[in-house]
Scaffold this active site. Structure first.
Site, PDB file in Angstrom:
ATOM      1  N   TYR A 195      36.760  46.565  93.012  1.00  0.00           N
ATOM      2  CA  TYR A 195      37.721  45.901  92.115  1.00  0.00           C
ATOM      3  C   TYR A 195      37.837  44.417  92.419  1.00  0.00           C
ATOM      4  O   TYR A 195      38.076  43.600  91.535  1.00  0.00           O
ATOM      5  CB  TYR A 195      39.078  46.628  92.147  1.00  0.00           C
ATOM      6  CG  TYR A 195      38.968  47.977  91.475  1.00  0.00           C
ATOM      7  CD1 TYR A 195      38.797  49.147  92.214  1.00  0.00           C
ATOM      8  CD2 TYR A 195      38.902  48.064  90.076  1.00  0.00           C
ATOM      9  CE1 TYR A 195      38.613  50.367  91.589  1.00  0.00           C
ATOM     10  CE2 TYR A 195      38.715  49.296  89.443  1.00  0.00           C
ATOM     11  CZ  TYR A 195      38.563  50.440  90.204  1.00  0.00           C
ATOM     12  OH  TYR A 195      38.355  51.646  89.582  1.00  0.00           O
TER      13      TYR A 195
ATOM     14  N   GLN B  98      41.920  49.833  76.958  1.00  0.00           N
ATOM     15  CA  GLN B  98      41.462  50.628  78.113  1.00  0.00           C
ATOM     16  C   GLN B  98      40.916  49.664  79.179  1.00  0.00           C
ATOM     17  O   GLN B  98      40.611  50.088  80.284  1.00  0.00           O
ATOM     18  CB  GLN B  98      40.357  51.598  77.706  1.00  0.00           C
ATOM     19  CG  GLN B  98      40.791  52.606  76.637  1.00  0.00           C
ATOM     20  CD  GLN B  98      39.610  53.393  76.130  1.00  0.00           C
ATOM     21  OE1 GLN B  98      39.240  54.431  76.668  1.00  0.00           O
ATOM     22  NE2 GLN B  98      38.980  52.896  75.069  1.00  0.00           N
TER      23      GLN B  98
ATOM     24  N   HIS C 261      44.966  51.757  81.172  1.00  0.00           N
ATOM     25  CA  HIS C 261      44.207  52.115  82.376  1.00  0.00           C
ATOM     26  C   HIS C 261      44.492  51.164  83.529  1.00  0.00           C
ATOM     27  O   HIS C 261      43.730  51.114  84.493  1.00  0.00           O
ATOM     28  CB  HIS C 261      42.702  52.136  82.092  1.00  0.00           C
ATOM     29  CG  HIS C 261      42.302  53.299  81.233  1.00  0.00           C
ATOM     30  ND1 HIS C 261      41.059  53.389  80.662  1.00  0.00           N
ATOM     31  CD2 HIS C 261      42.974  54.401  80.839  1.00  0.00           C
ATOM     32  CE1 HIS C 261      40.981  54.516  79.958  1.00  0.00           C
ATOM     33  NE2 HIS C 261      42.152  55.144  80.046  1.00  0.00           N
TER      34      HIS C 261
ATOM     35  N   CYS D  14      51.810  49.816  95.068  1.00  0.00           N
ATOM     36  CA  CYS D  14      52.023  50.447  96.372  1.00  0.00           C
ATOM     37  C   CYS D  14      51.907  51.966  96.215  1.00  0.00           C
ATOM     38  O   CYS D  14      52.643  52.569  95.411  1.00  0.00           O
ATOM     39  CB  CYS D  14      53.425  50.099  96.902  1.00  0.00           C
ATOM     40  SG  CYS D  14      53.800  50.964  98.438  1.00  0.00           S
TER      41      CYS D  14
ATOM     42  N   THR E 279      34.676  51.060  71.938  1.00  0.00           N
ATOM     43  CA  THR E 279      34.898  52.162  72.881  1.00  0.00           C
ATOM     44  C   THR E 279      34.029  53.347  72.472  1.00  0.00           C
ATOM     45  O   THR E 279      33.852  53.647  71.297  1.00  0.00           O
ATOM     46  CB  THR E 279      36.391  52.552  72.966  1.00  0.00           C
ATOM     47  OG1 THR E 279      36.542  53.608  73.935  1.00  0.00           O
ATOM     48  CG2 THR E 279      36.966  52.969  71.636  1.00  0.00           C
ATOM     49  N   SER E 280      33.469  54.012  73.494  1.00  0.00           N
ATOM     50  CA  SER E 280      32.460  55.053  73.228  1.00  0.00           C
ATOM     51  C   SER E 280      33.078  56.407  72.914  1.00  0.00           C
ATOM     52  O   SER E 280      32.370  57.367  72.612  1.00  0.00           O
ATOM     53  CB  SER E 280      31.547  55.199  74.454  1.00  0.00           C
ATOM     54  OG  SER E 280      32.324  55.631  75.574  1.00  0.00           O
TER      55      SER E 280
ATOM     56  N   ASN F 161      31.930  49.146  66.242  1.00  0.00           N
ATOM     57  CA  ASN F 161      31.046  49.446  67.371  1.00  0.00           C
ATOM     58  C   ASN F 161      29.629  49.041  66.973  1.00  0.00           C
ATOM     59  O   ASN F 161      29.359  48.738  65.821  1.00  0.00           O
ATOM     60  CB  ASN F 161      31.122  50.963  67.683  1.00  0.00           C
ATOM     61  CG  ASN F 161      30.701  51.270  69.106  1.00  0.00           C
ATOM     62  OD1 ASN F 161      29.640  50.840  69.545  1.00  0.00           O
ATOM     63  ND2 ASN F 161      31.533  52.001  69.835  1.00  0.00           N
TER      64      ASN F 161
ATOM     65  N   GLU G  47      27.299  51.164  67.332  1.00  0.00           N
ATOM     66  CA  GLU G  47      26.771  52.450  66.831  1.00  0.00           C
ATOM     67  C   GLU G  47      27.958  53.398  66.724  1.00  0.00           C
ATOM     68  O   GLU G  47      29.050  53.101  67.182  1.00  0.00           O
ATOM     69  CB  GLU G  47      25.754  53.007  67.845  1.00  0.00           C
ATOM     70  CG  GLU G  47      26.393  53.234  69.208  1.00  0.00           C
ATOM     71  CD  GLU G  47      25.390  53.531  70.314  1.00  0.00           C
ATOM     72  OE1 GLU G  47      24.190  53.346  70.111  1.00  0.00           O
ATOM     73  OE2 GLU G  47      25.867  53.951  71.368  1.00  0.00           O
TER      74      GLU G  47
HETATM   75  N1  APR Z   1      30.625  44.947  69.998  1.00  0.00           N
HETATM   76  C1  APR Z   1      31.141  46.167  69.682  1.00  0.00           C
HETATM   77  N2  APR Z   1      30.955  47.274  70.440  1.00  0.00           N
HETATM   78  C2  APR Z   1      30.198  47.137  71.548  1.00  0.00           C
HETATM   79  C3  APR Z   1      29.617  45.907  71.941  1.00  0.00           C
HETATM   80  C4  APR Z   1      29.862  44.787  71.109  1.00  0.00           C
HETATM   81  N3  APR Z   1      29.358  43.568  71.382  1.00  0.00           N
HETATM   82  N4  APR Z   1      28.912  46.119  73.093  1.00  0.00           N
HETATM   83  C5  APR Z   1      29.050  47.424  73.412  1.00  0.00           C
HETATM   84  N5  APR Z   1      29.819  48.047  72.481  1.00  0.00           N
HETATM   85  C6  APR Z   1      30.251  49.460  72.475  1.00  0.00           C
HETATM   86  C7  APR Z   1      29.209  50.444  72.955  1.00  0.00           C
HETATM   87  O1  APR Z   1      28.387  50.871  71.861  1.00  0.00           O
HETATM   88  C8  APR Z   1      30.088  51.590  73.472  1.00  0.00           C
HETATM   89  O2  APR Z   1      30.385  52.525  72.429  1.00  0.00           O
HETATM   90  O3  APR Z   1      31.323  49.563  73.381  1.00  0.00           O
HETATM   91  C9  APR Z   1      31.372  50.898  73.889  1.00  0.00           C
HETATM   92  C10 APR Z   1      31.560  50.835  75.389  1.00  0.00           C
HETATM   93  O4  APR Z   1      31.695  52.162  75.845  1.00  0.00           O
HETATM   94  P1  APR Z   1      31.981  52.430  77.391  1.00  0.00           P
HETATM   95  O5  APR Z   1      31.043  51.642  78.235  1.00  0.00           O
HETATM   96  O6  APR Z   1      32.052  53.932  77.561  1.00  0.00           O
HETATM   97  O7  APR Z   1      33.439  51.816  77.637  1.00  0.00           O
HETATM   98  P2  APR Z   1      34.844  52.425  77.222  1.00  0.00           P
HETATM   99  O8  APR Z   1      34.724  53.261  75.990  1.00  0.00           O
HETATM  100  O9  APR Z   1      35.824  51.323  77.233  1.00  0.00           O
HETATM  101  O10 APR Z   1      35.173  53.400  78.484  1.00  0.00           O
HETATM  102  C11 APR Z   1      36.447  54.022  78.472  1.00  0.00           C
HETATM  103  O11 APR Z   1      36.003  54.955  80.638  1.00  0.00           O
HETATM  104  O12 APR Z   1      35.081  54.544  82.657  1.00  0.00           O
HETATM  105  C12 APR Z   1      36.268  54.682  82.010  1.00  0.00           C
HETATM  106  O13 APR Z   1      38.340  53.729  82.538  1.00  0.00           O
HETATM  107  C13 APR Z   1      37.054  53.406  82.092  1.00  0.00           C
HETATM  108  O14 APR Z   1      38.346  52.314  80.396  1.00  0.00           O
HETATM  109  C14 APR Z   1      37.090  52.921  80.656  1.00  0.00           C
HETATM  110  C15 APR Z   1      36.926  54.208  79.871  1.00  0.00           C
HETATM  111 ZN    ZN Z   2      55.802  49.968  98.871  1.00  0.00          ZN
END
Ligand code: APR
Ligand code: ZN
Length: 230
Positions: free
Chosen positions: A53, A88, A106, A114, A173-174, A198, A200
Site C-alpha cells: 500500500y 471502489q 473499499h 487502528c 469496473t469488471s 467500459n 468491453e
Molecule cells: N476506460 C474504461 N474502462 C476501462 C479502461 C478505460 N480506459 N481501462 C480498463 N477499463 C476496464 C476494464 O475493461 C475492466 O472491466 O476497467 C475494468 C477494471 O476491472 P478490474 O481491474 O477488475 O477493477 P475493478 O472492477 O475496479 O475491481 C474491483 O476488486 O480487487 C478488488 O478491491 C479491488 O476495488 C477492486 C475491486
Molecule cells: Zn487505536
C-alpha cells in the site's frame, strides 16, 4: 431527474496511469490477492502488505486525475440532479478531480485505521508495521483498506442512494467483486436507467440497458456533455 448514482472502478483511473487489477499486467498478476489484500495476509506478513500500500499510495500521489474524473465533477456542479459517486478505488483522483459527494466503499490510501480501537487518521506517505495509533497508542495501525472478506463501508447509505437513483452508471469496473457488482440489479429494481462505460462488456454487462464502449476519458466526457445540454 432527481438522482444520478455513479459507481467507478479501476478503469476510470487507468488513463491516469494506475494499472487495473485484472488486466494481463494488472495488480493481481503481480501480487497474490491473498498475500496483500486479506486480513490473514496482513497477520502473516504485515510488512509485505504495508509496503504494497505504500507503493500504491506513492503512485497515486504521482499521477493526475483524467478527463473522466473532471467530467464527473462538472456534472455534480452543473446538473440540477443530485450526483453521488461511489468508488471502489482507493486513490484520491475523484477528490482531486473535484467530486465532493463521494463514497470510498473499499477504503482509501490516504487514511490509516487502528485495528484495535477503529480510530482513523491521515496516513503518512510511508506506513510501517506496528505504527502506533495516535488515539489508543497500541502498535496496531493498518491501511484503511477494505480487504477481501471484510465489509465494504457505508453499505446502508449506498443502498439508499441506489433505491433513489433515476440514472445509474458503472464506469471502469469488471463486475467481478460483490457487493459492487450487484449495484446495477438494485438500481434496475428502483426503475433507474442503467449505463455501463467500459472497454468491453463486464461480467454483469448484460444487466445494463445501455453500453458506451471506449476509454472513459472520451465516453464519460461525451456523456456529461450530453446530459448538461438537456
Ligand atoms: N476506460 C474504461 N474502462 C476501462 C479502461 C478505460 N480506459 N481501462 C480498463 N477499463 C476496464 C476494464 O475493461 C475492466 O472491466 O476497467 C475494468 C477494471 O476491472 P478490474 O481491474 O477488475 O477493477 P475493478 O472492477 O475496479 O475491481 C474491483 O476488486 O480487487 C478488488 O478491491 C479491488 O476495488 C477492486 C475491486
Ligand atoms: Zn487505536
Amino acid at each position: 431527474m432527481r438522482k444520478i448514482v455513479i459507481l467507478t472502478g479501476a478503469g476510470i483511473s487507468a488513463e491516469s496511469g494506475i494499472e487495473t487489477f485484472r488486466a494481463e499486467d494488472g495488480l493481481w498478476a503481480q501480487h497474490h490477492i491473498e498475500d496483500v489484500a486479506t486480513p490473514e495476509g496482513f497477520v502473516r506478513d504485515p510488512k509485505l502488505v504495508v509496503d504494497f500500500y505504500n507503493a500504491r499510495r506513492a503512485q497515486a500521489a504521482s499521477v493526475e486525475p483524467n478527463a473522466a474524473h473532471r467530467a464527473l465533477a462538472r456534472l455534480e456542479v452543473e446538473h440540477e440532479a443530485e450526483v453521488v459517486v461511489i468508488t471502489q478505488n482507493v486513490d484520491d483522483l475523484h477528490e482531486r478531480g473535484g467530486t465532493t459527494t463521494l463514497y470510498h466503499m473499499h477504503g482509501h490510501l490516504k487514511s490509516a485505521l487502528c485495528a484495535d480501537c477503529d480510530h482513523r487518521w491521515p496516513a503518512p506517505m510511508v506506513m510501517s508495521p506496528g505504527d502506533a495509533c495516535p488515539s489508543c497508542t497500541a502498535p496496531s495501525a493498518r491501511p484503511d483498506i477494505v480487504w477481501f472478506g471484510e465489509m465494504p463501508y457505508d453499505m446502508e447509505t449506498l443502498f439508499r442512494h441506489l433505491t433513489e437513483a433515476d440514472l445509474f452508471a458503472a464506469i471502469g469496473t469488471s463486475g467481478n467483486v460483490y457487493p459492487a457488482a450487484g449495484f446495477v440489479a438494485e438500481a434496475r429494481r428502483s426503475g433507474a436507467h442503467t449505463i455501463e462505460f467500459n472497454l468491453e462488456r463486464s461480467a454483469v454487462g448484460n444487466q445494463f440497458a445501455e453500453h458506451r464502449i471506449g476509454p472513459a476519458s472520451q465516453t464519460v466526457t461525451a456523456w456529461v456533455d450530453d446530459l448538461l445540454k438537456k
